[in-house]
Write a protein that holds these residues in place. Structure first.
Motif, PDB file in Angstrom:
ATOM      1  N   LYS A 141      54.791  31.255  26.157  1.00 48.82           N
ATOM      2  CA  LYS A 141      54.185  32.213  27.085  1.00 48.82           C
ATOM      3  C   LYS A 141      55.106  33.412  27.304  1.00 48.82           C
ATOM      4  CE  LYS A 141      51.389  28.709  29.442  1.00 48.82           C
ATOM      5  NZ  LYS A 141      51.043  28.053  30.727  1.00 48.82           N
ATOM      6  N   SER A 142      55.591  33.952  26.183  1.00 48.23           N
ATOM      7  CA  SER A 142      56.482  35.110  26.217  1.00 48.23           C
ATOM      8  C   SER A 142      55.761  36.316  25.626  1.00 48.23           C
ATOM      9  CB  SER A 142      57.764  34.821  25.413  1.00 48.23           C
ATOM     10  OG  SER A 142      58.506  36.003  25.210  1.00 48.23           O
ATOM     11  N   ASP A 143      55.405  37.288  26.478  1.00 44.15           N
ATOM     12  CA  ASP A 143      54.730  38.491  25.996  1.00 44.15           C
ATOM     13  C   ASP A 143      55.618  39.272  25.029  1.00 44.15           C
ATOM     14  OD1 ASP A 143      52.377  38.077  27.397  1.00 44.15           O
ATOM     15  OD2 ASP A 143      53.085  39.122  29.183  1.00 44.15           O
ATOM     16  N   ALA A 144      56.938  39.252  25.273  1.00 44.13           N
ATOM     17  CA  ALA A 144      57.860  39.989  24.408  1.00 44.13           C
ATOM     18  C   ALA A 144      57.856  39.416  22.992  1.00 44.13           C
ATOM     19  CB  ALA A 144      59.265  39.950  24.993  1.00 44.13           C
ATOM     20  N   LEU A 145      57.886  38.095  22.860  1.00 42.33           N
ATOM     21  CA  LEU A 145      57.851  37.466  21.536  1.00 42.33           C
ATOM     22  C   LEU A 145      56.514  37.716  20.847  1.00 42.33           C
ATOM     23  CD1 LEU A 145      59.569  33.943  21.653  1.00 42.33           C
ATOM     24  CD2 LEU A 145      60.358  36.024  20.535  1.00 42.33           C
ATOM     25  N   ILE A 146      55.435  37.627  21.601  1.00 41.22           N
ATOM     26  CA  ILE A 146      54.111  37.878  21.026  1.00 41.22           C
ATOM     27  C   ILE A 146      54.035  39.299  20.473  1.00 41.22           C
ATOM     28  CG2 ILE A 146      51.659  38.154  21.573  1.00 41.22           C
ATOM     29  CD1 ILE A 146      51.992  35.887  23.619  1.00 41.22           C
ATOM     30  N   ALA A 147      54.547  40.261  21.243  1.00 44.72           N
ATOM     31  CA  ALA A 147      54.545  41.656  20.797  1.00 44.72           C
ATOM     32  C   ALA A 147      55.443  41.844  19.583  1.00 44.72           C
ATOM     33  CB  ALA A 147      54.992  42.575  21.932  1.00 44.72           C
ATOM     34  N   SER A 148      56.607  41.191  19.577  1.00 46.81           N
ATOM     35  CA  SER A 148      57.541  41.290  18.452  1.00 46.81           C
ATOM     36  C   SER A 148      56.924  40.699  17.182  1.00 46.81           C
ATOM     37  CB  SER A 148      58.841  40.567  18.794  1.00 46.81           C
ATOM     38  OG  SER A 148      59.788  40.717  17.761  1.00 46.81           O
ATOM     39  N   GLY A 149      56.261  39.549  17.314  1.00 49.20           N
ATOM     40  CA  GLY A 149      55.599  38.929  16.175  1.00 49.20           C
ATOM     41  C   GLY A 149      54.459  39.780  15.653  1.00 49.20           C
ATOM     42  N   SER A 150      53.697  40.378  16.567  1.00 49.40           N
ATOM     43  CA  SER A 150      52.596  41.254  16.168  1.00 49.40           C
ATOM     44  C   SER A 150      53.122  42.480  15.434  1.00 49.40           C
ATOM     45  CB  SER A 150      51.798  41.688  17.403  1.00 49.40           C
ATOM     46  OG  SER A 150      51.241  40.569  18.061  1.00 49.40           O
ATOM     47  N   ASP A 151      54.270  42.990  15.878  1.00 48.08           N
ATOM     48  CA  ASP A 151      54.904  44.138  15.218  1.00 48.08           C
ATOM     49  C   ASP A 151      55.189  43.820  13.753  1.00 48.08           C
ATOM     50  OD1 ASP A 151      56.110  46.570  14.804  1.00 48.08           O
ATOM     51  OD2 ASP A 151      58.016  45.983  15.687  1.00 48.08           O
ATOM     52  N   ALA A 152      55.740  42.630  13.499  1.00 50.59           N
ATOM     53  CA  ALA A 152      56.046  42.224  12.119  1.00 50.59           C
ATOM     54  C   ALA A 152      54.766  42.046  11.296  1.00 50.59           C
ATOM     55  CB  ALA A 152      56.849  40.926  12.123  1.00 50.59           C
ATOM     56  N   LEU A 153      53.739  41.469  11.901  1.00 52.27           N
ATOM     57  CA  LEU A 153      52.467  41.276  11.200  1.00 52.27           C
ATOM     58  C   LEU A 153      51.830  42.613  10.829  1.00 52.27           C
ATOM     59  CD1 LEU A 153      50.852  38.338  13.212  1.00 52.27           C
ATOM     60  CD2 LEU A 153      51.653  38.278  10.842  1.00 52.27           C
ATOM     61  N   PHE A 154      51.898  43.578  11.736  1.00 58.64           N
ATOM     62  CA  PHE A 154      51.321  44.888  11.450  1.00 58.64           C
ATOM     63  C   PHE A 154      52.079  45.597  10.327  1.00 58.64           C
ATOM     64  CE2 PHE A 154      49.651  44.830  16.001  1.00 58.64           C
ATOM     65  CZ  PHE A 154      48.379  44.460  15.577  1.00 58.64           C
ATOM     66  N   ASP A 155      53.396  45.408  10.294  1.00 57.06           N
ATOM     67  CA  ASP A 155      54.178  45.963   9.184  1.00 57.06           C
ATOM     68  C   ASP A 155      53.676  45.419   7.856  1.00 57.06           C
ATOM     69  OD1 ASP A 155      55.763  47.592  10.661  1.00 57.06           O
ATOM     70  OD2 ASP A 155      57.504  46.278  10.713  1.00 57.06           O
ATOM     71  N   ALA A 156      53.417  44.106   7.829  1.00 55.30           N
ATOM     72  CA  ALA A 156      52.941  43.469   6.598  1.00 55.30           C
ATOM     73  C   ALA A 156      51.558  43.992   6.215  1.00 55.30           C
ATOM     74  CB  ALA A 156      52.906  41.955   6.784  1.00 55.30           C
ATOM     75  N   VAL A 157      50.695  44.150   7.209  1.00 55.28           N
ATOM     76  CA  VAL A 157      49.331  44.617   6.936  1.00 55.28           C
ATOM     77  C   VAL A 157      49.345  46.054   6.408  1.00 55.28           C
ATOM     78  CG1 VAL A 157      47.110  45.203   7.996  1.00 55.28           C
ATOM     79  CG2 VAL A 157      48.275  43.075   8.608  1.00 55.28           C
ATOM     80  N   ILE A 158      50.168  46.903   7.005  1.00 57.91           N
ATOM     81  CA  ILE A 158      50.267  48.295   6.544  1.00 57.91           C
ATOM     82  C   ILE A 158      50.770  48.350   5.108  1.00 57.91           C
ATOM     83  CG2 ILE A 158      51.528  50.459   6.856  1.00 57.91           C
ATOM     84  CD1 ILE A 158      51.451  49.950   9.866  1.00 57.91           C
ATOM     85  N   THR A 159      51.804  47.561   4.816  1.00 55.42           N
ATOM     86  CA  THR A 159      52.352  47.528   3.456  1.00 55.42           C
ATOM     87  C   THR A 159      51.322  46.997   2.462  1.00 55.42           C
ATOM     88  OG1 THR A 159      54.537  47.082   4.417  1.00 55.42           O
ATOM     89  CG2 THR A 159      54.300  46.747   2.054  1.00 55.42           C
ATOM     90  N   LEU A 160      50.576  45.961   2.882  1.00 55.07           N
ATOM     91  CA  LEU A 160      49.537  45.400   2.016  1.00 55.07           C
ATOM     92  C   LEU A 160      48.441  46.425   1.739  1.00 55.07           C
ATOM     93  CD1 LEU A 160      48.346  42.959   0.531  1.00 55.07           C
ATOM     94  CD2 LEU A 160      47.274  42.271   2.695  1.00 55.07           C
ATOM     95  N   ALA A 161      48.057  47.175   2.772  1.00 51.14           N
ATOM     96  CA  ALA A 161      47.040  48.210   2.597  1.00 51.14           C
ATOM     97  C   ALA A 161      47.523  49.281   1.619  1.00 51.14           C
ATOM     98  CB  ALA A 161      46.701  48.837   3.946  1.00 51.14           C
ATOM     99  N   THR A 162      48.794  49.623   1.725  1.00 52.78           N
ATOM    100  CA  THR A 162      49.367  50.610   0.800  1.00 52.78           C
ATOM    101  C   THR A 162      49.303  50.096  -0.636  1.00 52.78           C
ATOM    102  OG1 THR A 162      50.886  51.359   2.532  1.00 52.78           O
ATOM    103  CG2 THR A 162      51.433  51.961   0.261  1.00 52.78           C
ATOM    104  N   LEU A 163      49.615  48.822  -0.807  1.00 55.58           N
ATOM    105  CA  LEU A 163      49.577  48.210  -2.138  1.00 55.58           C
ATOM    106  C   LEU A 163      48.152  48.172  -2.690  1.00 55.58           C
ATOM    107  CD1 LEU A 163      51.306  46.797  -4.307  1.00 55.58           C
ATOM    108  CD2 LEU A 163      50.839  44.634  -3.157  1.00 55.58           C
ATOM    109  N   VAL A 164      47.177  47.797  -1.846  1.00 53.26           N
ATOM    110  CA  VAL A 164      45.782  47.735  -2.270  1.00 53.26           C
ATOM    111  C   VAL A 164      45.277  49.120  -2.664  1.00 53.26           C
ATOM    112  CG1 VAL A 164      43.418  47.299  -1.496  1.00 53.26           C
ATOM    113  CG2 VAL A 164      45.236  45.680  -0.935  1.00 53.26           C
TER     114      VAL A 164
END
Length: 367
Positions: A141-164
């Motif tokens: 129940k840590s909002d900071a960790l959830i936000a940090s994890g989401s930040d990493a996931l969005f980085d991956a999604v952006i990079t994947l979109a660039t690759l596609v």
């Protein structure tokens, strides 16, 4: 391992992973003489910032209470989450602006085998890291960790979109880089706003969850001598510190000694089972066949039958002070409380023409 240690440990995993990824990219970039890859490595160093912010916020939240902050510093965790959410939101806005530029001025991507390998590695690592950190944040129940994890996931999604988009461009000559980037950026901006909402709501004060409300009322109602639970209020001073109050109905025949013992049992239960520092107030319920009990029954029955009233409690009658007081919880549709109280008072007054009537409007603080 306690909650704070677990948060710090998870954040260190994020920092180390980003440092290793940055080192890998930097080494490849130097060997391949690619400034772009080296700059991407630097970007990974900045990605570690959210984990650093989480650690600093968690450490500061552990500071003991002092005279100026008697409830401790637990709410600092919410500020950490806000900062990380702002970083995510800023990244989404920046990405959207750059993506729109690419829509109007598309550029043909150029990838080598080395850059493709780096992109795939970065996507895999960021997806694994993001899912792990976000899952731990939800567990703790840590909002900071959830936000940090989401930040990493969005980085991956952006990079994947660039690759596609690069693959589509190379195969069919169609540039989707800007369009995909803009769509993903909108999703990130929306997520950033939602990430901001959670810690901000905690700082402002959110309603008590329906599940927790039911648990507390059921548990307290189970104590011998309790004949109703009302006015539940909780204040959140961080994930580990909750302070609240409630009222219980007891028969007017119960002694002060027994009431003391009952309220002590309830407060001990609340701190042991829920970690809540609870203050317990008492409403006396009239018993027997007397004027007091008769008035109580008439007033409560009359008010409870009112279509705009959810709950009636806290009846108090004083022959000495010539007054009657009762608490009501109105439906959310009631907006003019003064007029509502005036109407209820006129309905109750005939039961005690010579007494002052006080209708106290309470509110529901749970979901």
């Amino acid at each position: 391992m306690d909650r704070n240690q677990d948060i710090i440990r998870t954040s260190w995993i994020g920092i180390i992973t980003n440092l290793l990824l940055a080192g890998f990219k930097a080494a490849i970039g130097v060997l391949a003489s690619s400034v772009a890859i080296v700059m991407d490595a630097i970007n990974n160093l900045s990605d570690a910032l959210s984990s650093v912010i989480t650690i600093v916020g968690t450490k500061l939240s552990q500071r003991p209470a002092d005279r100026k902050h008697p409830f401790g510093f637990g709410r600092i965790e919410y500020f950490s989450a806000i900062i990380i959410a702002v970083i995510v939101l800023s990244a989404g806005i920046t990405s959207f602006i750059e993506s729109v530029k690419k829509i109007f001025n598309p550029t043909e991507p150029s990838y080598t085998t080395v850059t493709l390998v780096i992109i795939v590695v970065a996507i895999v690592v960021k997806l694994i890291l993001g899912r792990y950190v976000k899952r731990k944040g939800e567990q703790l129940k840590s909002d900071a960790l959830i936000a940090s994890g989401s930040d990493a996931l969005f980085d991956a999604v952006i990079t994947l979109a660039t690759l596609v988009s690069a693959g589509v461009m190379l195969l069919w000559g169609v540039s989707l880089d800007g369009i995909l980037g803009a769509l993903i950026s909108i999703v990130i901006i929306k997520a950033g706003i939602e990430m901001l909402a959670s810690p901000i709501n905690e700082l402002l004060g959110t309603s008590i969850s329906a599940d927790l409300t039911k648990q507390i009322i059921k548990a307290v109602s189970g104590f011998e001598g309790v004949h109703g639970v009302y006015d539940l209020i909780l204040h959140n001073y961080g994930p580990d510190v909750k302070i609240g109050s409630l009222h219980i109905n007891v028969y007017d025949t119960m002694s002060a000694h027994d009431i003391h013992g009952l309220t002590r049992k309830i407060t001990m239960y609340m701190i042991e089972q829920h970690g809540i520092i609870m203050t317990v107030g008492v409403y006396a319920v009239a018993t027997g066949n007397n004027r007091h009990a008769e008035l109580q029954a008439k007033v409560i029955q009359t008010l409870a039958a009112h279509k705009d009233i959810i709950q009636v409690h806290g009846f108090y009658y004083s022959e000495k002070e010539q007054m009657i007081s009762v608490d009501v919880v109105p439906d959310i549709s009631v907006h003019d409380e003064a007029a509502f109280v005036s109407q209820l008072t006129s309905e109750i007054q005939p039961f005690a023409p010579d007494k002052q009537i006080f209708i106290v409007v309470d509110h529901n603080y749970s979901e």
